[in-house]
Design a protein around this motif. Structure first.
Motif, mmCIF file in Angstrom:
data_model
loop_
_atom_site.group_PDB
_atom_site.id
_atom_site.type_symbol
_atom_site.label_atom_id
_atom_site.label_comp_id
_atom_site.label_asym_id
_atom_site.label_seq_id
_atom_site.Cartn_x
_atom_site.Cartn_y
_atom_site.Cartn_z
ATOM 1 N N ILE A 303 0.854 -1.192 0.000
ATOM 2 C CA ILE A 303 0.000 0.000 0.000
ATOM 3 C C ILE A 303 0.889 1.240 0.000
ATOM 4 C CG2 ILE A 303 -1.685 1.323 1.304
ATOM 5 C CD1 ILE A 303 -2.749 -1.286 2.442
ATOM 6 N N VAL A 304 0.552 2.180 -0.864
ATOM 7 C CA VAL A 304 1.261 3.466 -0.930
ATOM 8 C C VAL A 304 0.211 4.566 -0.871
ATOM 9 C CG1 VAL A 304 2.781 4.954 -2.277
ATOM 10 C CG2 VAL A 304 3.099 2.473 -2.332
ATOM 11 N N THR A 305 0.450 5.570 -0.038
ATOM 12 C CA THR A 305 -0.488 6.690 0.040
ATOM 13 C C THR A 305 0.222 7.999 -0.273
ATOM 14 O OG1 THR A 305 -2.060 7.892 1.427
ATOM 15 C CG2 THR A 305 -0.119 6.973 2.519
ATOM 16 N N LEU A 317 -4.185 4.195 7.460
ATOM 17 C CA LEU A 317 -3.786 3.182 6.488
ATOM 18 C C LEU A 317 -2.699 2.268 7.063
ATOM 19 C CD1 LEU A 317 -4.658 2.439 3.661
ATOM 20 C CD2 LEU A 317 -2.785 3.806 2.761
ATOM 21 N N LYS A 318 -1.795 2.829 7.853
ATOM 22 C CA LYS A 318 -0.733 2.017 8.455
ATOM 23 C C LYS A 318 -1.304 1.029 9.467
ATOM 24 C CE LYS A 318 3.291 5.027 7.883
ATOM 25 N NZ LYS A 318 4.369 5.782 8.570
ATOM 26 N N ILE A 319 -2.346 1.458 10.163
ATOM 27 C CA ILE A 319 -2.982 0.544 11.122
ATOM 28 C C ILE A 319 -3.585 -0.647 10.383
ATOM 29 C CG2 ILE A 319 -4.911 0.305 12.736
ATOM 30 C CD1 ILE A 319 -4.396 3.229 13.559
ATOM 31 N N TYR A 320 -4.312 -0.364 9.292
ATOM 32 C CA TYR A 320 -4.871 -1.459 8.492
ATOM 33 C C TYR A 320 -3.757 -2.359 7.964
ATOM 34 C CZ TYR A 320 -9.493 0.799 8.352
ATOM 35 O OH TYR A 320 -10.711 1.334 8.687
ATOM 36 N N ALA A 321 -2.663 -1.745 7.490
ATOM 37 C CA ALA A 321 -1.556 -2.519 6.920
ATOM 38 C C ALA A 321 -0.901 -3.406 7.976
ATOM 39 C CB ALA A 321 -0.534 -1.569 6.307
ATOM 40 N N ASP A 322 -0.719 -2.874 9.184
ATOM 41 C CA ASP A 322 -0.102 -3.667 10.255
ATOM 42 C C ASP A 322 -0.980 -4.856 10.628
ATOM 43 O OD1 ASP A 322 2.055 -1.986 10.310
ATOM 44 O OD2 ASP A 322 1.298 -0.760 11.980
ATOM 45 N N PRO A 327 3.026 -4.222 3.794
ATOM 46 C CA PRO A 327 3.884 -3.030 3.873
ATOM 47 C C PRO A 327 3.133 -1.788 3.378
ATOM 48 C CG PRO A 327 4.544 -4.393 2.020
ATOM 49 C CD PRO A 327 3.532 -5.188 2.791
ATOM 50 N N ALA A 328 3.372 -0.661 4.045
ATOM 51 C CA ALA A 328 2.710 0.596 3.679
ATOM 52 C C ALA A 328 3.742 1.711 3.634
ATOM 53 C CB ALA A 328 1.610 0.929 4.677
ATOM 54 N N TYR A 329 3.578 2.635 2.688
ATOM 55 C CA TYR A 329 4.533 3.724 2.479
ATOM 56 C C TYR A 329 3.771 5.038 2.276
ATOM 57 C CZ TYR A 329 7.502 -0.290 1.408
ATOM 58 O OH TYR A 329 8.167 -1.489 1.466
ATOM 59 N N VAL A 330 4.417 6.117 2.726
ATOM 60 C CA VAL A 330 3.854 7.462 2.537
ATOM 61 C C VAL A 330 4.791 8.246 1.622
ATOM 62 C CG1 VAL A 330 3.117 9.596 3.647
ATOM 63 C CG2 VAL A 330 2.813 7.403 4.834
ATOM 64 N N LEU A 344 9.262 -1.514 -5.343
ATOM 65 C CA LEU A 344 8.252 -2.542 -5.059
ATOM 66 C C LEU A 344 7.924 -3.376 -6.298
ATOM 67 C CD1 LEU A 344 5.809 -0.366 -2.899
ATOM 68 C CD2 LEU A 344 7.462 -2.055 -2.069
ATOM 69 N N ARG A 345 8.898 -3.550 -7.158
ATOM 70 C CA ARG A 345 8.650 -4.269 -8.404
ATOM 71 C C ARG A 345 8.283 -5.735 -8.180
ATOM 72 N NH1 ARG A 345 13.599 -2.130 -12.314
ATOM 73 N NH2 ARG A 345 12.872 0.035 -12.500
#
Length: 464
Positions: A303-305, A317-322, A327-330, A344-345
């Motif tokens: 996930i990227v925001t 979004l990080k809470i959902y990802a955890d 993995p989540a990125y801002v 993230l290929r």
């Protein structure tokens, strides 16, 4: 050689006097308008002053008459001699002596001036004569050409008349073709009028129950185009008081709606997927639900925001990802987003969450386009809220069409009592609906839309 000035009321009067004095052998050197009499230039009479040059008079005047008119008639010799004598006196005063040969030189100069003037007059006569002859020749040539062209045209008309069937001329045939086209146009116009009248009869005929059906279709969220489509197909004469329980009528409406909506039944969730849409419609929650669906299939997802406008958006979004172990990125800039995507290929799916943008703010939409152009997503989904009316949904789509979306997601179906807007937007955009969401629970409240279920909900709204 004579020069004379005439003071006359008009040029016609001058011409009469000139002919009387000199005949036709005279030249007008100058004409000008003057005023005589009056008081300081006011109230005077208008005259024309004409200056004439002639080699000789028509009739000789006696010496007394010549003397009495000496102020207005001068011989060329007198004028030349007078000027030469004046010039001689001036030179004599300057030099103190006079030239003995002055008189002889004056006579020679006078003869030369007269000869030059006569040559000029003769040359002007020759030029005038030449111009007259050329004009006459040009006129004759043009007249002959015109007669020749006219003869050719008459000849062509006769030949066309002979060749044309039934003695029709070419113009008659053209007129006949125009009349035929006009008749065809009138027939087409009459046909269109009949169709319009037929349509109006379908819409307006019958009774109050036809109007009731039409109003209920509009209240269910269906667009004007779909309502008109339904009213054209149904038989208004059979719409009675019990139309809400008329199975035949309702099935016909249902079949029309089934054709107007597109639903994407496949789970095509691979590559870079970006969710776009206005503010407050639940994009972040919807993205988390889609991430859970992909995770359940044992696919690698990240996930990227780029939603940095809302403070709680990235944390949510990080809470959902955890919770899901994803993995989540801002990312704060298009460059950050590009570098993150490249890292993230190995992922099967990269879900990109965007900040909610007002569809009335062109600047914010431009920023969204900049992020989008940086990563070139494989799929762009326009997320819309179901509790928005059809006209506003169409307006939202028009603004977000800058992102060129591939499909639709409708959220908050649990917050609306009408479902026609879903079908209406799908038909208007010609885009399929990927998912619908019915609550806040992650990952439960999301599903693929079902044709029969969705259309049945619309029918319920129509007959309620």
């Amino acid at each position: 050689m004579k020069v004379k000035k005439y003071m006359v009321k008009n040029i016609s009067e001058a011409m009469d006097q000139i002919r009387n004095d000199f005949g036709d052998d005279a030249y007008i050197l100058d004409t000008k308008k003057v005023k005589k009499g009056g008081f300081f230039g006011f109230g005077g009479e208008k005259y024309v002053e004409v200056t004439v040059l002639s080699e000789k008079e028509k009739n000789k005047k006696d010496n007394d008459n010549y003397t009495s008119q000496s102020n207005s008639i001068y011989s060329m010799n007198d004028m030349v001699n007078r000027n030469k004598r004046l010039n001689d006196r001036i030179n004599s005063n300057k030099n103190g002596n006079s030239d003995q040969n002055t008189g002889e030189k004056l006579d020679i100069k006078e003869n030369e001036d007269m000869q030059s003037l006569l040559e000029l007059i003769n040359s002007q006569r020759e030029v005038s004569k030449s111009i007259d002859e050329e004009a006459k020749s040009f006129y004759n040539n043009q007249k002959n050409n015109y007669q020749s062209i006219k003869y050719d045209q008459e000849k062509q008309k006769k030949e066309i008349t002979k060749k044309s069937p039934s003695g029709y001329s070419n113009q008659s045939l053209e007129r006949k073709k125009i009349d035929e086209k006009k008749d065809n146009s009138n027939e087409n116009l009459d046909e269109i009028k009949n169709l319009i009248n037929k349509l109006n009869n379908k819409i307006n005929s019958g009774n109050e129950f036809v109007s009731e059906l039409k109003d209920n279709l509009k209240e269910s969220g269906l667009s004007k185009d779909i309502v008109n489509e339904i009213m054209e197909e149904v038989d208004s004469e059979n719409i009675t008081e019990n139309w809400k329980s008329d199975v035949t009528l309702l099935n016909k409406i249902k079949n029309i709606l089934m054709k107007d909506i597109q639903i994407n039944k496949e789970e095509n969730l691979q590559g870079k997927i970006m969710l776009v849409g206005p503010t407050g419609i639940g994009k972040t929650t919807t993205l988390a639900k889609i991430a859970a669906i992909i995770k359940r299939k044992n696919k690698k997802v990240a996930i990227v925001t780029i939603d940095t406008y809302r403070i709680a958006a990235a944390d949510q979004l990080k809470i959902y990802a955890d919770i899901m172990g994803i993995p989540a990125y801002v990312c704060y800039t298009p460059k950050d987003l590009q570098l993150t995507i490249e890292s993230l290929r190995e992922m099967d799916t990269i879900l990109i969450d965007t900040a909610g943008r007002s569809h009335k703010n062109d600047l914010q939409l431009g920023e969204l386009k900049a992020f989008m152009d940086t990563v070139n997503p494989d799929k762009k989904i326009l997320v819309c809220s179901s509790n928005v009316n059809t006209n506003d949904l169409i307006d939202i789509y028009e603004k977000f069409s800058i992102s060129n979306p591939n499909s639709l997601i409708f959220t908050k179906l649990d917050e609306t009592s009408s479902f026609g807007q879903i079908i209406s937007l799908s038909k208007y955009t010609n885009l399929p609906v990927d998912y619908i969401t019915t609550g806040q629970k992650v990952p439960d409240d999301i599903e693929k839309p079902d044709y029969d279920k969705l259309v049945s909900e619309v029918i319920k709204g129509v007959v309620k």
